[in-house]
Design a protein around this motif. Structure first.
Motif, PDB file in Angstrom:
ATOM      1  N   GLU A  69       0.787  -1.262   0.170  1.00 40.47           N
ATOM      2  CA  GLU A  69       0.051  -0.011  -0.121  1.00 40.47           C
ATOM      3  C   GLU A  69       1.007   1.483   0.019  1.00 40.47           C
ATOM      4  O   GLU A  69       1.822   1.480   0.754  1.00 40.47           O
ATOM      5  N   ASP A  70       0.791   2.115  -0.969  1.00 41.66           N
ATOM      6  CA  ASP A  70       1.427   3.210  -1.004  1.00 41.66           C
ATOM      7  C   ASP A  70       0.816   4.423  -0.485  1.00 41.66           C
ATOM      8  O   ASP A  70       1.439   5.176   0.396  1.00 41.66           O
ATOM      9  N   GLY A 115      -1.645  -1.345 -13.936  1.00 43.29           N
ATOM     10  CA  GLY A 115      -0.230  -1.362 -13.863  1.00 43.29           C
ATOM     11  C   GLY A 115      -0.049  -1.518 -12.139  1.00 43.29           C
ATOM     12  O   GLY A 115       0.813  -2.108 -11.723  1.00 43.29           O
ATOM     13  N   ASP A 116      -0.605  -0.587 -11.338  1.00 41.74           N
ATOM     14  CA  ASP A 116      -0.605  -0.566 -10.152  1.00 41.74           C
ATOM     15  C   ASP A 116      -1.846  -1.224  -9.715  1.00 41.74           C
ATOM     16  O   ASP A 116      -2.578  -1.928 -10.237  1.00 41.74           O
ATOM     17  N   PHE A 152      -4.109   2.835  -2.765  1.00 41.24           N
ATOM     18  CA  PHE A 152      -3.513   2.760  -3.867  1.00 41.24           C
ATOM     19  C   PHE A 152      -1.889   1.936  -3.685  1.00 41.24           C
ATOM     20  O   PHE A 152      -1.366   2.374  -2.815  1.00 41.24           O
ATOM     21  N   TRP A 153      -1.782   0.658  -4.344  1.00 36.80           N
ATOM     22  CA  TRP A 153      -0.863   0.001  -4.024  1.00 36.80           C
ATOM     23  C   TRP A 153       0.124  -0.198  -5.350  1.00 36.80           C
ATOM     24  O   TRP A 153      -0.378  -0.243  -6.410  1.00 36.80           O
ATOM     25  N   THR A 154       1.361  -0.149  -5.111  1.00 40.56           N
ATOM     26  CA  THR A 154       2.446  -0.405  -5.997  1.00 40.56           C
ATOM     27  C   THR A 154       3.194  -1.840  -5.793  1.00 40.56           C
ATOM     28  O   THR A 154       2.980  -2.456  -4.847  1.00 40.56           O
ATOM     29  N   LYS A 155       3.613  -2.468  -7.027  1.00 43.50           N
ATOM     30  CA  LYS A 155       4.352  -3.517  -7.194  1.00 43.50           C
ATOM     31  C   LYS A 155       5.620  -3.321  -6.279  1.00 43.50           C
ATOM     32  O   LYS A 155       6.140  -2.678  -6.544  1.00 43.50           O
TER      33      LYS A 155
END
Length: 140
Positions: free
Chosen positions: A12-13, A120-121, A136-139
């Motif tokens: 999680e960003d 993408g994310d 919003f989650w990033t890889k």
């Protein structure tokens, strides 16, 4: 068959309205700020209609694991690894999103849902009644 794929390790960003959502879900007041500040990570394995979701500690250890099949109701597992008694979740694909909704007596409740949208994310939207939280989650 699912047209999206959630496979990956995600962190999680950022999130919006997380505290209000936690309160709506009945989180004890003394834990809301701690849980809201927590930036979880997860690993998802998405093979066909089957998804395995592992919630991870900051050092990468598995806290809980949930397995489900799109189109088949399942009992969710709480973050402490204990199944949520008396609750069923239905899953389906809607456009480019995997939807998870509470289900009672074969009726889907669209007032309480979560959807996962890979782009993408990963965007995760959770709604309970009149409160919506987006993260919003990033890889990784």
């Amino acid at each position: 068959m699912a047209t999206v794929n959630l496979t990956g390790k995600w962190k999680e960003d950022r999130s919006e309205n997380k505290e209000a959502f936690l309160k709506k879900m009945g989180t004890p007041e003394e834990k809301v700020a701690t849980f809201a500040a927590f930036k979880p990570a997860c690993e998802m394995i998405h093979e066909g209609e089957n998804i395995t979701l592992k919630m991870l500690t900051p050092d990468g250890k598995t806290m809980s694991e949930t397995k489900f099949t799109i189109g088949t109701p399942y009992t969710p597992v709480l973050p402490d690894g204990v199944p949520s008694l008396g609750e069923l979740i239905s899953t389906f694909v809607d456009g480019g999103k995997v939807m998870l909704t509470k289900t009672t007596s074969e009726k889907v409740d669209f007032n309480d849902y979560t959807y996962l949208e890979p782009n993408g994310d990963l965007k995760v939207v959770q709604k309970s009644g009149d409160v919506t939280s987006t993260s919003f989650w990033t890889k990784m």
